[in-house]
Design a protein around this motif. Sequence first.
Motif, PDB file in Angstrom:
ATOM      1  N   UNK A 108       0.030  27.561  -0.605  1.00 50.28           N
ATOM      2  CA  UNK A 108       0.430  26.249  -0.092  1.00 50.28           C
ATOM      3  C   UNK A 108       1.333  25.521  -1.085  1.00 50.28           C
ATOM      4  N   UNK A 109       1.065  25.676  -2.370  1.00 54.61           N
ATOM      5  CA  UNK A 109       1.888  25.048  -3.404  1.00 54.61           C
ATOM      6  C   UNK A 109       3.309  25.627  -3.409  1.00 54.61           C
ATOM      7  N   UNK A 110       3.406  26.961  -3.309  1.00 48.97           N
ATOM      8  CA  UNK A 110       4.734  27.605  -3.280  1.00 48.97           C
ATOM      9  C   UNK A 110       5.507  27.146  -2.045  1.00 48.97           C
ATOM     10  N   UNK A 111       4.834  27.066  -0.917  1.00 50.55           N
ATOM     11  CA  UNK A 111       5.492  26.630   0.317  1.00 50.55           C
ATOM     12  C   UNK A 111       5.999  25.194   0.180  1.00 50.55           C
ATOM     13  N   UNK A 112       5.220  24.327  -0.459  1.00 47.94           N
ATOM     14  CA  UNK A 112       5.655  22.941  -0.678  1.00 47.94           C
ATOM     15  C   UNK A 112       6.923  22.901  -1.545  1.00 47.94           C
ATOM     16  N   UNK A 113       6.988  23.768  -2.553  1.00 49.37           N
ATOM     17  CA  UNK A 113       8.197  23.857  -3.386  1.00 49.37           C
ATOM     18  C   UNK A 113       9.403  24.289  -2.549  1.00 49.37           C
ATOM     19  N   UNK A 114       9.185  25.248  -1.653  1.00 50.53           N
ATOM     20  CA  UNK A 114      10.287  25.730  -0.818  1.00 50.53           C
ATOM     21  C   UNK A 114      10.787  24.629   0.114  1.00 50.53           C
ATOM     22  N   UNK A 115       9.859  23.867   0.678  1.00 49.24           N
ATOM     23  CA  UNK A 115      10.257  22.785   1.581  1.00 49.24           C
ATOM     24  C   UNK A 115      11.030  21.708   0.839  1.00 49.24           C
ATOM     25  N   UNK A 116      10.611  21.403  -0.390  1.00 55.68           N
ATOM     26  CA  UNK A 116      11.333  20.401  -1.185  1.00 55.68           C
ATOM     27  C   UNK A 116      12.725  20.882  -1.561  1.00 55.68           C
ATOM     28  N   UNK A 117      12.844  22.167  -1.852  1.00 52.57           N
ATOM     29  CA  UNK A 117      14.136  22.706  -2.320  1.00 52.57           C
ATOM     30  C   UNK A 117      15.078  23.023  -1.171  1.00 52.57           C
ATOM     31  N   UNK A 118      14.539  23.131   0.054  1.00 55.19           N
ATOM     32  CA  UNK A 118      15.395  23.488   1.187  1.00 55.19           C
ATOM     33  C   UNK A 118      15.882  24.927   1.139  1.00 55.19           C
ATOM     34  N   UNK A 119      15.140  25.781   0.445  1.00 58.93           N
ATOM     35  CA  UNK A 119      15.545  27.173   0.310  1.00 58.93           C
ATOM     36  C   UNK A 119      14.686  28.077   1.194  1.00 58.93           C
ATOM     37  N   UNK A 120      15.198  29.280   1.462  1.00 63.91           N
ATOM     38  CA  UNK A 120      14.481  30.238   2.307  1.00 63.91           C
ATOM     39  C   UNK A 120      13.430  30.954   1.459  1.00 63.91           C
ATOM     40  N   UNK A 121      12.203  30.974   1.967  1.00 65.30           N
ATOM     41  CA  UNK A 121      11.087  31.642   1.301  1.00 65.30           C
ATOM     42  C   UNK A 121      10.490  32.650   2.269  1.00 65.30           C
ATOM     43  N   UNK A 122      10.222  33.859   1.797  1.00 65.39           N
ATOM     44  CA  UNK A 122       9.632  34.884   2.652  1.00 65.39           C
ATOM     45  C   UNK A 122       8.795  35.842   1.820  1.00 65.39           C
ATOM     46  N   UNK A 123       7.944  36.589   2.507  1.00 68.63           N
ATOM     47  CA  UNK A 123       7.104  37.605   1.876  1.00 68.63           C
ATOM     48  C   UNK A 123       7.513  38.972   2.415  1.00 68.63           C
ATOM     49  N   UNK A 124       7.623  39.943   1.531  1.00 70.08           N
ATOM     50  CA  UNK A 124       8.037  41.297   1.893  1.00 70.08           C
ATOM     51  C   UNK A 124       6.887  42.010   2.587  1.00 70.08           C
ATOM     52  N   UNK A 125       7.022  42.178   3.894  1.00 72.95           N
ATOM     53  CA  UNK A 125       6.041  42.929   4.690  1.00 72.95           C
ATOM     54  C   UNK A 125       6.779  44.105   5.329  1.00 72.95           C
ATOM     55  N   UNK A 126       7.124  45.076   4.484  1.00 70.42           N
ATOM     56  CA  UNK A 126       7.962  46.187   4.948  1.00 70.42           C
ATOM     57  C   UNK A 126       7.314  46.996   6.058  1.00 70.42           C
ATOM     58  N   UNK A 127       5.968  46.978   6.133  1.00 71.58           N
ATOM     59  CA  UNK A 127       5.322  47.871   7.098  1.00 71.58           C
ATOM     60  C   UNK A 127       5.394  47.379   8.536  1.00 71.58           C
ATOM     61  N   UNK A 128       6.020  46.227   8.758  1.00 70.04           N
ATOM     62  CA  UNK A 128       6.403  45.869  10.130  1.00 70.04           C
ATOM     63  C   UNK A 128       7.488  46.814  10.641  1.00 70.04           C
ATOM     64  N   UNK A 129       8.180  47.488   9.704  1.00 70.68           N
ATOM     65  CA  UNK A 129       9.277  48.387  10.075  1.00 70.68           C
ATOM     66  C   UNK A 129       8.927  49.847   9.821  1.00 70.68           C
ATOM     67  N   UNK A 130       7.615  50.147   9.796  1.00 71.83           N
ATOM     68  CA  UNK A 130       7.151  51.536   9.835  1.00 71.83           C
ATOM     69  C   UNK A 130       7.388  52.094  11.233  1.00 71.83           C
ATOM     70  N   UNK A 131       7.745  53.370  11.307  1.00 71.01           N
ATOM     71  CA  UNK A 131       7.934  54.012  12.615  1.00 71.01           C
ATOM     72  C   UNK A 131       6.646  53.972  13.433  1.00 71.01           C
ATOM     73  N   UNK A 132       5.504  54.226  12.782  1.00 73.79           N
ATOM     74  CA  UNK A 132       4.247  54.260  13.534  1.00 73.79           C
ATOM     75  C   UNK A 132       3.901  52.891  14.118  1.00 73.79           C
ATOM     76  N   UNK A 133       4.100  51.832  13.327  1.00 77.95           N
ATOM     77  CA  UNK A 133       3.784  50.488  13.825  1.00 77.95           C
ATOM     78  C   UNK A 133       4.753  50.060  14.930  1.00 77.95           C
ATOM     79  N   UNK A 134       6.034  50.333  14.755  1.00 76.65           N
ATOM     80  CA  UNK A 134       7.005  49.994  15.796  1.00 76.65           C
ATOM     81  C   UNK A 134       6.657  50.690  17.113  1.00 76.65           C
TER      82      UNK A 134
END
Length: 348
Positions: A108-134
């Motif tokens: 929540x603290x990191x997200x608050x920093x991102x909102x104040x800075x107006x910058x894009x924040x994301x988490x690397x969830x590469x396994x959304x792009x696994x062949x099996x999951x797709x």
Amino acid sequence: MGPAMKTLQVALIGYGFVGKVFHAPLIAHTEGLNLHTVVSRQPDVVAAAFPQVRIVAEADAAFADPAVDLVVIAAPNSAHAPLAEAALRHGKHVVVDKPFTVTLAEAQSVLAHAERSGRVLSVFQNRRWDADFLTVRKLIASGRLGEVAEFHSHFDRFRPRVADRWRERDEPGGGLWFDLGPHLLDQALQLFGMPQAIFADLAQQRAAAKTVDYFNVLLRYPRRRVVLHAGSLVPASGLRFAVHGTRGSYLKHGLDGQEDRLRAGGMPGEPGWGTDTQPGQLTVDEGGTLRTGSVASVPGDYREYYRGMRAAIMDGRPPPVTPQEALEVMGLIEMGIQSSLERREIAL
């Protein structure tokens, strides 16, 4: 011809396993991104693979560089929050490797920093792009399985010896629940949304284990049940997904091959990249007769994550993994720990 595509300059913090195997090659092979800087105490290792890259020993040098647009954090889990906040304070866009942080409060603290800075924040969830999951996602959406009653997601390994590395030590963010839990939780939330409750069994099964090396987690929905499982003492299971519905079942064995190819030095986009050599088996009810056949997998490509990040930064689109999705996973990580400690189901 339209205007030339602006190239985003990327700084990668950390060149351990995750930085070296996943992030560096994916960044280097995604159009419109350039691996500009790597923060590492092993400059010779980095230079051997990326001789043109600027190598610095401290993250502050990357944060202070006005040329850097995007900072990717592949440091140990306990460093994710302070590094992300520092990068955001310097006006950088930020990708954090999973898990986002080690506590929900940090997230929540990191997200608050991102909102104040107006910058894009994301988490690397590469396994959304696994062949099996797709493939699972497409099958469920198609209705061929009917209404899903049971969803089983396994990520098992056979690692009887405890390695001397931070992931296997008793420290914040260590252990299998923080390592694989975020992947399996994120995939379940993508398919079914937030559950009503979580019941988690987190354990240390190896004699020399210092932290969690096994989990079996039940996510409860009104009728559906979702089971997430990972073990370190599983020599020969191989099951990845088992999905059972009112019209049929889908069984998938074997993992997506992108990680193995990256580990072996393969480069994203090579011929056959992301194809699955072990198709799953679909059993459907056809008028009272069950018929089984193999299902061709949808090709996977982890570069889709970084393409999405570029689009978020350049075109204002939502990031490929939103901060809200990252918060939901962190909330479930914490509730899973509480559930296991108290030996009870935790309602959301």
